[in-house]
Design a protein around this motif. Structure first.
Motif, mmCIF file in Angstrom:
data_model
loop_
_atom_site.group_PDB
_atom_site.id
_atom_site.type_symbol
_atom_site.label_atom_id
_atom_site.label_comp_id
_atom_site.label_asym_id
_atom_site.label_seq_id
_atom_site.Cartn_x
_atom_site.Cartn_y
_atom_site.Cartn_z
ATOM 1 N N GLN A 1 0.831 -1.191 0.000
ATOM 2 C CA GLN A 1 0.000 0.000 0.000
ATOM 3 C C GLN A 1 0.865 1.240 0.000
ATOM 4 O OE1 GLN A 1 -2.358 -0.578 3.542
ATOM 5 N NE2 GLN A 1 -3.890 -1.734 2.408
ATOM 6 N N THR A 2 0.223 2.331 -0.354
ATOM 7 C CA THR A 2 0.905 3.616 -0.322
ATOM 8 C C THR A 2 1.019 4.078 1.132
ATOM 9 O OG1 THR A 2 -1.130 4.911 -0.433
ATOM 10 C CG2 THR A 2 -0.150 4.221 -2.544
ATOM 11 N N PRO A 3 1.885 5.025 1.420
ATOM 12 C CA PRO A 3 1.972 5.554 2.790
ATOM 13 C C PRO A 3 0.637 6.120 3.285
ATOM 14 C CG PRO A 3 3.879 6.226 1.532
ATOM 15 C CD PRO A 3 2.938 5.551 0.563
ATOM 16 N N GLU A 4 -0.130 6.723 2.398
ATOM 17 C CA GLU A 4 -1.431 7.272 2.781
ATOM 18 C C GLU A 4 -2.393 6.147 3.196
ATOM 19 O OE1 GLU A 4 0.041 8.007 -0.230
ATOM 20 O OE2 GLU A 4 0.802 9.960 0.368
ATOM 21 N N ALA B 1 -1.556 4.799 6.605
ATOM 22 C CA ALA B 1 -1.958 5.698 7.686
ATOM 23 C C ALA B 1 -3.394 5.440 8.122
ATOM 24 C CB ALA B 1 -1.796 7.152 7.246
ATOM 25 N N THR B 2 -4.240 5.001 7.214
ATOM 26 C CA THR B 2 -5.644 4.758 7.549
ATOM 27 C C THR B 2 -5.944 3.282 7.827
ATOM 28 O OG1 THR B 2 -6.264 4.494 5.224
ATOM 29 C CG2 THR B 2 -6.388 6.723 6.158
ATOM 30 N N ARG B 3 -4.969 2.421 7.630
ATOM 31 C CA ARG B 3 -5.203 0.985 7.747
ATOM 32 C C ARG B 3 -5.632 0.570 9.159
ATOM 33 N NH1 ARG B 3 -1.252 -4.018 5.926
ATOM 34 N NH2 ARG B 3 -2.985 -5.420 5.588
ATOM 35 N N HIS B 4 -4.953 1.084 10.163
ATOM 36 C CA HIS B 4 -5.297 0.713 11.537
ATOM 37 C C HIS B 4 -6.732 1.132 11.864
ATOM 38 C CE1 HIS B 4 -4.851 -0.251 15.742
ATOM 39 N NE2 HIS B 4 -5.298 0.956 16.038
ATOM 40 N N LYS B 5 -7.093 2.341 11.495
ATOM 41 C CA LYS B 5 -8.446 2.823 11.768
ATOM 42 C C LYS B 5 -9.478 1.947 11.073
ATOM 43 C CE LYS B 5 -11.504 6.765 11.379
ATOM 44 N NZ LYS B 5 -11.771 8.031 10.775
ATOM 45 N N ARG B 6 -9.213 1.553 9.841
ATOM 46 C CA ARG B 6 -10.127 0.706 9.086
ATOM 47 C C ARG B 6 -10.262 -0.659 9.763
ATOM 48 N NH1 ARG B 6 -7.847 1.180 4.418
ATOM 49 N NH2 ARG B 6 -6.856 -0.857 4.250
ATOM 50 N N ARG B 7 -9.157 -1.204 10.245
ATOM 51 C CA ARG B 7 -9.203 -2.495 10.942
ATOM 52 C C ARG B 7 -10.077 -2.415 12.179
ATOM 53 N NH1 ARG B 7 -3.960 -6.090 11.062
ATOM 54 N NH2 ARG B 7 -4.969 -6.584 13.009
#
Length: 145
Positions: free
Chosen positions: A48-51, A54-60
């Protein structure tokens, strides 16, 4: 000694069949805890891109909350109302590996899952996650129709 059975849920009627079987098993035992488990398929190897990272944890965390509210809590509450000792867990990962880890870590003696419908002969018989679980689990796996 309390016997623990892990029930693999998938958010469909197949989970209801697994719950029904596990309830039947639990009524035959003196002390049994039913652990309802839902695994959100998640690959740690996705690039994934850095952006996106950055949102991956929140999505999980949002996915865990949604699965807990929609699948696991209703199943656990129904089991408790029916007089069973029940708890629930939601995890991310490979379905077969994660269900096995949940079973091993919790000291479960069995995993109960329902056969998923799918396409192709192999998936019609088991379903790919179920097939992998049966082949690699450290505890006995019961697959119900």
């Amino acid at each position: 000694m309390t016997v623990k059975i892990v029930i693999g849920l998938d958010g469909t009627e197949t989970g209801d069949r697994a719950i029904a079987f596990a309830k039947d098993q639990a009524t035959r035992l003196d002390a049994c805890e039913l652990l309802c488990a839902y695994v959100i398929e998640w690959s740690p190897f996705t690039f994934q891109t850095p952006e996106e990272n950055a949102t991956r944890h929140k999505r999980r965390e949002e996915e865990i909350a949604t699965a807990t509210d929609r699948v696991v809590d209703p199943a656990v509450n129904a089991l408790k109302e029916a007089g069973f000792n029940a708890s629930g867990v939601v995890r991310h990962g490979d379905v077969a590996e994660t269900l096995n880890k949940i079973a091993v870590d919790s000291g479960a003696v069995q995993i109960v899952v329902a056969r998923a419908s799918g396409h192709g002969f192999t998936n019609r018989v088991f379903g790919s996650s179920t097939q992998n679980l049966v082949m690699h689990a450290d505890v006995p796996v019961t697959v119900v129709k």
